[in-house]
Design an enzyme around this catalytic site. Structure first.
Site, PDB file in Angstrom:
ATOM      1  N   HIS A  70       0.870  -1.183   0.000  1.00 15.70           N
ATOM      2  CA  HIS A  70       0.000   0.000   0.000  1.00 15.70           C
ATOM      3  C   HIS A  70       0.903   1.229   0.000  1.00 15.70           C
ATOM      4  CE1 HIS A  70      -3.634  -2.374   1.172  1.00 15.70           C
ATOM      5  NE2 HIS A  70      -2.721  -3.135   1.763  1.00 15.70           N
ATOM      6  N   HIS A 236      -2.470 -12.420   3.026  1.00 11.54           N
ATOM      7  CA  HIS A 236      -2.089 -12.497   4.448  1.00 11.54           C
ATOM      8  C   HIS A 236      -2.800 -13.563   5.302  1.00 11.54           C
ATOM      9  CE1 HIS A 236      -5.490  -9.795   4.311  1.00 11.54           C
ATOM     10  NE2 HIS A 236      -4.779  -8.729   4.043  1.00 11.54           N
ATOM     11  N   ASP A 302       2.552  -6.772   2.590  1.00 14.10           N
ATOM     12  CA  ASP A 302       1.404  -5.948   2.990  1.00 14.10           C
ATOM     13  C   ASP A 302       1.881  -4.617   3.583  1.00 14.10           C
ATOM     14  OD1 ASP A 302      -1.174  -5.082   3.353  1.00 14.10           O
ATOM     15  OD2 ASP A 302      -1.687  -6.489   4.951  1.00 14.10           O
TER      16      ASP A 302
HETATM   17  O1  DOR Z   1      -3.461  -3.598   8.288  1.00 15.27           O
HETATM   18  C1  DOR Z   1      -3.906  -3.331   7.177  1.00 15.27           C
HETATM   19  N1  DOR Z   1      -3.591  -2.177   6.564  1.00 15.27           N
HETATM   20  N2  DOR Z   1      -4.724  -4.204   6.582  1.00 15.27           N
HETATM   21  C2  DOR Z   1      -5.378  -3.877   5.467  1.00 15.27           C
HETATM   22  O2  DOR Z   1      -6.164  -4.650   5.014  1.00 15.27           O
HETATM   23  C3  DOR Z   1      -5.194  -2.567   4.828  1.00 15.27           C
HETATM   24  C4  DOR Z   1      -3.914  -1.955   5.206  1.00 15.27           C
HETATM   25  C5  DOR Z   1      -3.859  -0.488   4.876  1.00 15.27           C
HETATM   26  O3  DOR Z   1      -4.267  -0.116   3.782  1.00 15.27           O
HETATM   27  O4  DOR Z   1      -3.373   0.288   5.712  1.00 15.27           O
HETATM   28 ZN    ZN Z   2      -3.100  -5.006   2.446  1.00 16.42          ZN
END
Ligand code: DOR
Ligand code: ZN
Length: 440
Positions: A70, A236, A302
């Site tokens: 992200h 995940h 992630d």
């Molecule tokens: O911990 C997370 N952060 N899980 C997610 O599904 C999205 C991600 C985020 O975009 O910050």
């Molecule tokens: Zn994610």
């Protein structure tokens, strides 16, 4: 030195990289010839080279693919990252391709939003980027699929996602997606199994509030609804029972370094708040055992940084997510050095399988693959420290852990990292999957 990997088509190679590489079950001296097109031409002994770069007994590895980041570009009011900053961390962490998630503001669920995102990659990305889209309106799905690299579905609320896919719409949506041919990643948590997460005040309580049962229920629902033609991948996974289940269903999935290495603690702050939550010792150990046994097809970071003041503020208000693209491979290479996991397992789950999942000709040191390569010195151990990393967010959940960062990173035969410093230009491009047979 083996000579059998392939007809060197003759004529001087643009570049020869000489060092050691994992071949036939051990580290052996190799010479990798790279053509003008930035592809590996041969692996073996090379007679003529325009340029030779010899790294001695250091180890040449394929660059990794991080299926799941992200970079949150456009960043919105609270974002602390961008394509530019995130891809430099990727380059320094040995990641040559990232899959960028669509839960930005605005969400990437239209061709316009995808165009805008592509414009933010061009001239700014240090490594290649594959763009995920969220399915928007059913009528626009085909046009979106013609441009996106993959789809991402959220079955539960999380950062930037207030309206997950409703259960009754899942089978129809998966059916439509199956006809489009793109890979589909699913965030599988079932919110009907959550126990008031707003009351959770620490990572251990967060784990109880969004429990393993929520993940198991969502995967169950997904497996029932997914047509056989769908290229589906579960993001995940944190629960060992799901490793068994997904493997027997033949469904692709990933585990993250934080779920493999970190546990939910009651005495920790919201830096360790992430979705799905960090789990307890039983799940964490089970996931690690599955990983070292080669049962986890993909590892993905992630990478989801958030500002430190929000992560150290009240737990219930803090956003979920941890940074990790720069440390994913280095942490696991340190585990290789300690003998905790075999090198070929790391190469398979970070380099080969994720690239193949996204239909990319990289991830192996083999003729026809892109010369996206790393040079690693397994003696050069260091300690993860936020102030030595390159994340603008300025913190890491892996502080103090041992890591082995790549010394060099080559992209299509061009060096972008030298002596652990980024020396490249922002030449990364947007890539899309190609599922025509790839080079072996
Ligand atoms: O911990 C997370 N952060 N899980 C997610 O599904 C999205 C991600 C985020 O975009 O910050
Ligand atoms: Zn994610």
């Amino acid at each position: 030195v083996r000579h059998d990997d392939g007809p060197d088509p003759g004529g001087p190679a643009a570049l020869v990289l000489a060092g050691r590489a994992w071949r036939g079950g051990r580290l052996e001296p190799v010479e990798i010839a790279v053509g003008e097109d930035g592809r590996i031409r041969s692996v073996g002994r090379v007679r003529d080279a325009g340029r030779r770069h010899d790294v001695g007994d250091r180890v040449i590895l394929p660059a990794a693919t991080d299926l799941h980041v992200h970079f949150r570009d456009p960043p919105g009011p609270t974002g602390v990252e961008s394509i530019a900053t995130g891809t430099v961390q990727a380059a320094l962490g040995g990641v040559g391709l990232v899959g960028e998630m669509p839960n930005t503001s605005p969400e990437v669920s239209s061709v316009d939003a995808l165009d805008a995102k592509e414009a933010r990659v061009r001239g700014r990305a240090a490594v290649d980027v594959l763009l995920y889209a969220s399915p928007g309106s059913p009528s626009a799905l085909g046009a979106l699929a013609a441009r996106a690299g993959a789809f991402k579905l959220y079955l539960s609320p999380t950062t930037g996602i207030d309206r997950p896919v409703p259960p009754e719409e899942l089978p129809g949506l998966l059916g439509r997606l199956a006809g489009l041919g793109l890979p589909v990643t699913v965030h599988a948590e079932d919110p009907s199994r959550f126990l008031d997460p707003r009351k959770a005040e620490n990572p251990a309580a967060w784990n109880r509030a969004r429990p393993p049962a929520a993940e198991e229920a969502a995967v169950e629902r997904l497996l029932k609804a997914a047509p056989p033609a769908l290229r589906v991948h579960v993001a995940h996974v944190t629960v060992p029972s799901l490793v068994t289940k997904l493997r027997s269903a033949g469904v692709s999935f990933e585990a993250t370094p934080h779920h493999l290495l970190l546990e939910a603690k009651a005495k920790a702050d919201a830096r360790f708040k992430v979705n799905p939550p960090l789990r307890g010792p039983a799940e964490r150990t089970g996931m690690w055992e599955a990983f070292r046994a080669g049962q986890i097809p993909c590892v993905a970071s992630d990478h989801a940084p958030h500002a430190l003041d929000r992560k150290q503020g009240p737990f219930d208000l803090a956003p979920s997510g941890v940074p990790g693209v720069e440390t994913m491979l280095p942490l696991l290479l340190a585990e290789v050095r300690r003998g905790e996991v075999p090198l070929p397992v790391v190469l398979s789950s970070l380099c080969d399988r994720p690239a193949r999942w996204l239909g990319q000709p990289m991830g192996r040191i083999a003729p026809g693959h892109r010369a996206n390569l790393l040079v690693v010195d397994f003696r050069a151990r260091s300690t993860v420290r936020a102030d030595r990393l390159h994340a603008p967010a300025g913190w890491t959940p892996f502080e103090g852990r041992e890591a082995i960062f790549p010394v060099e990173h080559w992209r299509d035969g061009e060096r972008i990292v030298a002596d652990g410093e980024f020396v490249g230009r922002p030449g990364g491009t947007v890539v899309r999957p190609d599922f025509a047979p790839q080079p072996p």
